[in-house]
Write an enzyme that holds these catalytic residues in place. Structure first.
Site, PDB file in Angstrom:
ATOM      1  N   GLU A 219       0.823  -1.216   0.000  1.00 20.01           N
ATOM      2  CA  GLU A 219       0.000   0.000   0.000  1.00 20.01           C
ATOM      3  C   GLU A 219       0.861   1.273   0.000  1.00 20.01           C
ATOM      4  O   GLU A 219       0.936   1.987   1.004  1.00 20.01           O
ATOM      5  CB  GLU A 219      -0.955   0.011   1.189  1.00 20.01           C
ATOM      6  CG  GLU A 219      -2.003  -1.080   1.102  1.00 20.01           C
ATOM      7  CD  GLU A 219      -3.073  -0.951   2.183  1.00 20.01           C
ATOM      8  OE1 GLU A 219      -2.863  -0.232   3.176  1.00 20.01           O
ATOM      9  OE2 GLU A 219      -4.137  -1.583   2.027  1.00 20.01           O
TER      10      GLU A 219
ATOM     11  N   GLU B  19      -6.085  -8.442  -0.293  1.00 16.87           N
ATOM     12  CA  GLU B  19      -6.524  -8.533   1.101  1.00 16.87           C
ATOM     13  C   GLU B  19      -8.030  -8.333   1.106  1.00 16.87           C
ATOM     14  O   GLU B  19      -8.523  -7.302   0.657  1.00 16.87           O
ATOM     15  CB  GLU B  19      -5.871  -7.431   1.947  1.00 16.87           C
ATOM     16  CG  GLU B  19      -4.361  -7.500   1.963  1.00 16.87           C
ATOM     17  CD  GLU B  19      -3.716  -6.376   2.782  1.00 16.87           C
ATOM     18  OE1 GLU B  19      -4.445  -5.624   3.462  1.00 16.87           O
ATOM     19  OE2 GLU B  19      -2.490  -6.240   2.716  1.00 16.87           O
TER      20      GLU B  19
HETATM   21  C1  GAL Z   1      -3.962  -3.047   5.018  1.00 16.72           C
HETATM   22  C2  GAL Z   1      -2.528  -3.500   4.936  1.00 16.72           C
HETATM   23  C3  GAL Z   1      -2.313  -4.783   5.685  1.00 16.72           C
HETATM   24  C4  GAL Z   1      -2.915  -4.713   7.023  1.00 16.72           C
HETATM   25  C5  GAL Z   1      -4.333  -4.301   6.942  1.00 16.72           C
HETATM   26  C6  GAL Z   1      -4.928  -4.128   8.301  1.00 16.72           C
HETATM   27  O1  GAL Z   1      -4.104  -1.729   4.711  1.00 16.72           O
HETATM   28  O2  GAL Z   1      -2.142  -3.681   3.613  1.00 16.72           O
HETATM   29  O3  GAL Z   1      -0.963  -5.029   5.805  1.00 16.72           O
HETATM   30  O4  GAL Z   1      -2.193  -3.821   7.787  1.00 16.72           O
HETATM   31  O5  GAL Z   1      -4.450  -3.088   6.278  1.00 16.72           O
HETATM   32  O6  GAL Z   1      -4.455  -3.002   8.949  1.00 16.72           O
END
Ligand code: GAL
Ligand code: ZN
Length: 647
Positions: free
Chosen positions: A143, A295
Site C-alpha cells: 500500500e 486482502e
Molecule cells: C492493510 C494492509 C495490511 C494490514 C491491513 C490491516 O491496509 O495492507 O498489511 O495492515 O491493512 O491493517
C-alpha cells in the site's frame, strides 16, 4: 486458474503450528498465500546477512500441500538497524518533523540510501526465489503512500521542477508567482507545501502531488526492474488501497505492473453495495489484465477499535462480488489473528485461539464454490459505460475543495451509485484510456483540461458517442491556474454553452426536470446555452426559470452538461435515460439486487443480494444454476445470498 487463499505470517507463529495451518488451508480449497511482506528484520537480521531458511521451510511445506506463494518485498518496514544507522531515511511530516521508528511505511521515498538497501534486499530475495516452483509472483512493498516533507524531498522536488520547467522564468510564469511576491530567483528557494506555510500556492501544491506520485512510480520501478531482470518468469503486482485513497496516481503506478491488486475492507467504509462495486470497477480500470483482491476482510477489524463483525453470509457475498467484477485472485487478510502488535484487533479468518470457526467454515464453502465456478469465469466484459477518473483533478480538489458541500469523491460515488442502482455496467477509466466503442462517457468535475483532451472528447462525440459533463469542468490549465475564458473553458464549444455564474450552495436549490422537482446541493451554475438546448431549469432561488442542464447535438453524438450537483434520484433517472438512449440496459431487471453479466462471452449472470431480506429474482427464461447444478426458472435469494446462472 482462480487463486484463492490468505495473507499468512508463519514467522509470527511457532513452527510446530505451520503444518496444521497448511492442512486447514488446503481443506478450505486454498491454492495461494502471500508471505513475507513485512519480514525484513527476520530476512536480513543484520546488515548484509540474510536468513531465508525459515521462509524456505514455510514455502516448502505450503508447496507440499499444493499451495503457491506470492512473495511481498518487505520494503514497507525498514528494520531498526537500518533506521538507527541512517535516521534520515525516516520521512518528515507536513510540519517538517521526522517520524520516529515503530510503525510502518517509515521511509522517505526520495532517499538514495534507502534505494540502495531496497535494491539489496529485493535482489537477494529475487535471486533466491526466482526459480522456486511454488513462487508464482511478487507484490511490491505494501500500500504505497506517505508524502514526505524532508530536506531530501525538497531538493528532489527542486530538481524535478528544474526538469519540468527548464527555466525559473517558465516556473514563475506557470505558478503565477507575481502574486504575493513569490518570484523565485534560484531553484534552492523553492519550498515544499509545508503546513507551516498555511495555504500554499495551489500550483506549487499541485506540482508537489505530481512529484510525490512520480517519486513512488520511480521507487516502484526500481523494484520492478530488479524483479524483471532476475525473476522474469514470475509476475509483479502491488496491493493498492481502495477508491478513497487519492494521494498517488494509481493509473501511473499500475502501468509498470502485470496486473493491479487491491485491499478490500467493506466494514471500514460504509459497506454500501455500490461503494463495494465501485472499489472493484475502479481497480478493474487500472490495468487491462484481471485484478486480484490481495486482502479481503476476514473478520472484525481495526487498530484501536473494532469494526462490525461481518454477518453470516457477508464474507461469501463479498468474495463472490469480487468474482462477479472480474477478480482472478482473492486472499483474505489475514489467516489468523495476531496475538501481538498494532494489528492484534484486526481479525483474521481464525481468531486468536487458532480454532476454525464460523468465518473459516463460510470461507471454506466459498472456496469449494469457486472451484466449481472457475471454468465459467474466465475474463470479464468491458462495460459500455465509463466514468472518467483523473488523479490530477483529485489532487486539485484536495488542495482547494472550493466548498464544504462538495468533494470529488462524493460526486464520483454518487454518479457511480446512480448507474449501479439500475445495474448499468460501468467501468472506471483513466483520462488517457481509449474511448473507442463506449456508448456513454461521464466526465465528472474535470477541472484540469488541456485542449488536446477536449479534442479527444469531441472526436468521440462526433463519431456518435454520448458524453455527460458536470459542473466544475474545464476551469484550470495543467499549471493549476484558472482559465481566462468563459467556463467550461476548452469544453465550451463542445458543450455548446457558457457558464454565466456559479455558486457554492449553502442550501438546497430546486430544479425542474422531466416533469419533476429535484434538489441540487453543494454547487450550482447558471448556464447560457449557445448551440445547446435547455433540458432542465432552476425552479427556485435567484435563477428560477433559467437553464441548469443543457444538451447539445454534435456530429452523430450528443453532450449533456449538468450544471448542479443533483440529488441521487435525479442522477439515477438522468443517467438511466442517457444509457437507454444508447441502448444500454441492465443485464436483468431485478430491482434491489446487484446483477452483473460476466465470463468471457458474457454468458454468466451473477445475482447478489446485499440485504438482510430474502429477494426474489424474476428470470425471463430458464437458466443453469451453476452453484447447484440445476435448472431454474425463477429464484429467491436468501439474505446476503448469491446466485450464479449460466445461459
Ligand atoms: C492493510 C494492509 C495490511 C494490514 C491491513 C490491516 O491496509 O495492507 O498489511 O495492515 O491493512 O491493517
Ligand atoms: Zn523525504
Amino acid at each position: 486458474m482462480f487463486y484463492f487463499g490468505a495473507d499468512y505470517y508463519p514467522e509470527q507463529w511457532p513452527e510446530s503450528r505451520w503444518e496444521l495451518d497448511t492442512r486447514l488451508m488446503q481443506a478450505a480449497h486454498f491454492n495461494v498465500v502471500r508471505l513475507g511482506e513485512f519480514a525484513w528484520s527476520l530476512l536480513e537480521p543484520r546488515e548484509g546477512s540474510f536468513d531465508f531458511a525459515w521462509l524456505d521451510r514455510a514455502i516448502a511445506l505450503l508447496h507440499r500441500h499444493g499451495i503457491s506463494v506470492v512473495l511481498g518485498t518487505p520494503t514497507a518496514t525498514p528494520p531498526a538497524w537500518l533506521i538507527t544507522r541512517y535516521p534520515e531515511i525516516l520521512p518528515a511530516r507536513e510540519d517538517g518533523r521526522r517520524w520516529t521508528f515503530g510503525h510502518r511505511r517509515h521511509y522517505c521515498v526520495s532517499n538514495s540510501t534507502y534505494h540502495q538497501y531496497t535494491q539489496r534486499i529485493v535482489e537477494a530475495l529475487a535471486r533466491h526465489y526466482c526459480n522456486h516452483q511454488a513462487v508464482i509472483g511478487w507484490q511490491i512493498d505494501n500500500e504505497f503512500g506517505t508524502y514526505c516533507y524532508c530536506p531530501t524531498c525538497q531538493r528532489a522536488f527542486q530538481a524535478w521542477l528544474n526538469k519540468r520547467y527548464s527555466s525559473l522564468e517558465a516556473l514563475n510564469q506557470a505558478w503565477g508567482t507575481r502574486f504575493w511576491s513569490q518570484v523565485y530567483t534560484a531553484w534552492e528557494q523553492i519550498p515544499l507545501p509545508w503546513s507551516t506555510s498555511l495555504v500554499p500556492n495551489p500550483s506549487l501544491a499541485l506540482d508537489y502531488c505530481r512529484f510525490m506520485s512520480e517519486a513512488f512510480v520511480k521507487y516502484q520501478a526500481l523494484q520492478v526492474g530488479i524483479l524483471r531482470d532476475l525473476a522474469p518468469d514470475q509476475w509483479i503486482t502491488h496491493n493498492f488501497m481502495s477508491f478513497g485513497y487519492d494521494r498517488l496516481n494509481y493509473h501511473h503506478l499500475a502501468r509498470d505492473l502485470d496486473f493491479a491488486s487491491w485491499d478490500n475492507y467493506p466494514l471500514l467504509g460504509d459497506a454500501d453495495p455500490s461503494g463495494l462495486a465501485l472499489g472493484h470497477s475502479f481497480i478493474r480500470g487500472l490495468h487491462p489484465r484481471p485484478f486480484w483482491v490481495m486482502e479481503a476482510q476476514a473478520g472484525p477489524c481495526g487498530w484501536e477499535t473494532l469494526s462490525r463483525n461481518p454477518l453470516p453470509g457477508q464474507l461469501r457475498l463479498w468474495s463472490h462480488q469480487a468474482l462477479a467484477h472480474g477478480a482472478a485472485g482473492l486472499l483474505y487478510f489475514r489467516w489468523r489473528t495476531a496475538l501481538a502488535g498494532t494489528e492484534q484487533l484486526w481479525h483474521g479468518l481464525l481468531d486468536h485461539h487458532g480454532q476454525p470457526g464460523r468465518r473459516y467454515q463460510e470461507v471454506a464453502q466459498t472456496g469449494s464454490e469457486f472451484a466449481r465456478l472457475a471454468a465459467h469465469l474466465k475474463g470479464t466484459l468491458r462495460a459500455p459505460i465509463a466514468l472518467i477518473l483523473n488523479y490530477e483533478d483529485r489532487f486539485a480538489f484536495r488542495i482547494q475543495p472550493q466548498t464544504t458541500g462538495l468533494s470529488y469523491d462524493g460526486v464520483f460515488r454518487r454518479l457511480f451509485a446512480a448507474l449501479h442502482r439500475h445495474n448499468l455496467p460501468c467501468d472506471v477509466l483513466g483520462p488517457d484510456d481509449s474511448l473507442a466503442g463506449l456508448a456513454l462517457v461521464i466526465l465528472p468535475m474535470a477541472q484540469i483540461l488541456e485542449p488536446a483532451q477536449a479534442a479527444r472528447l469531441e472526436a468521440y462525440v462526433r463519431e456518435g458517442g454520448s458524453l455527460v459533463v458536470t459542473f466544475r469542468s474545464g476551469i484550470r490549465t495543467s499549471d493549476g491556474q484558472m482559465v481566462d475564458q468563459p467556463l467550461p473553458g476548452v469544453l465550451a464549444g463542445l458543450c455548446g454553452l457558457e457558464v454565466e455564474e456559479y455558486e457554492a450552495l449553502p442550501a438546497a436549490r430546486s430544479i425542474e426536470w422531466d416533469g419533476q422537482c429535484w434538489q441540487a446541493e453543494g454547487w450550482a451554475e447558471l448556464l447560457r446555452p449557445e448551440a445547446a438546448e435547455t433540458v432542465a431549469r432552476y425552479s427556485g432561488g435567484p435563477w428560477a426559470g433559467q437553464p441548469a442542464i443543457t444538451r447539445c447535438q454534435l456530429g452523430r453524438g450528443r453532450v449533456t452538461y449538468v450544471g448542479a450537483f443533483l440529488e441521487a434520484g435525479a442522477w439515477a433517472s438522468l443517467l438511466n435515460q442517457e444509457a437507454a438512449h444508447r441502448g444500454v440496459q441492465a443485464p436483468l431487471p431485478a430491482p434491489g439486487l446487484e446483477v452483473r453479466r460476466t465470463g468471457d462471452s458474457g454468458s454468466v449472470l451473477y445475482l447478489l443480494n446485499h440485504t438482510a431480506q430474502p429477494r426474489p429474482a424474476p428470470l425471463p427464461g430458464s437458466y443453469q444454476d451453476l452453484l447447484h447444478d440445476t435448472k431454474v426458472q425463477g429464484i429467491e435469494l436468501p439474505p446476503w445470498g448469491v446466485a450464479v446462472l449460466g445461459e
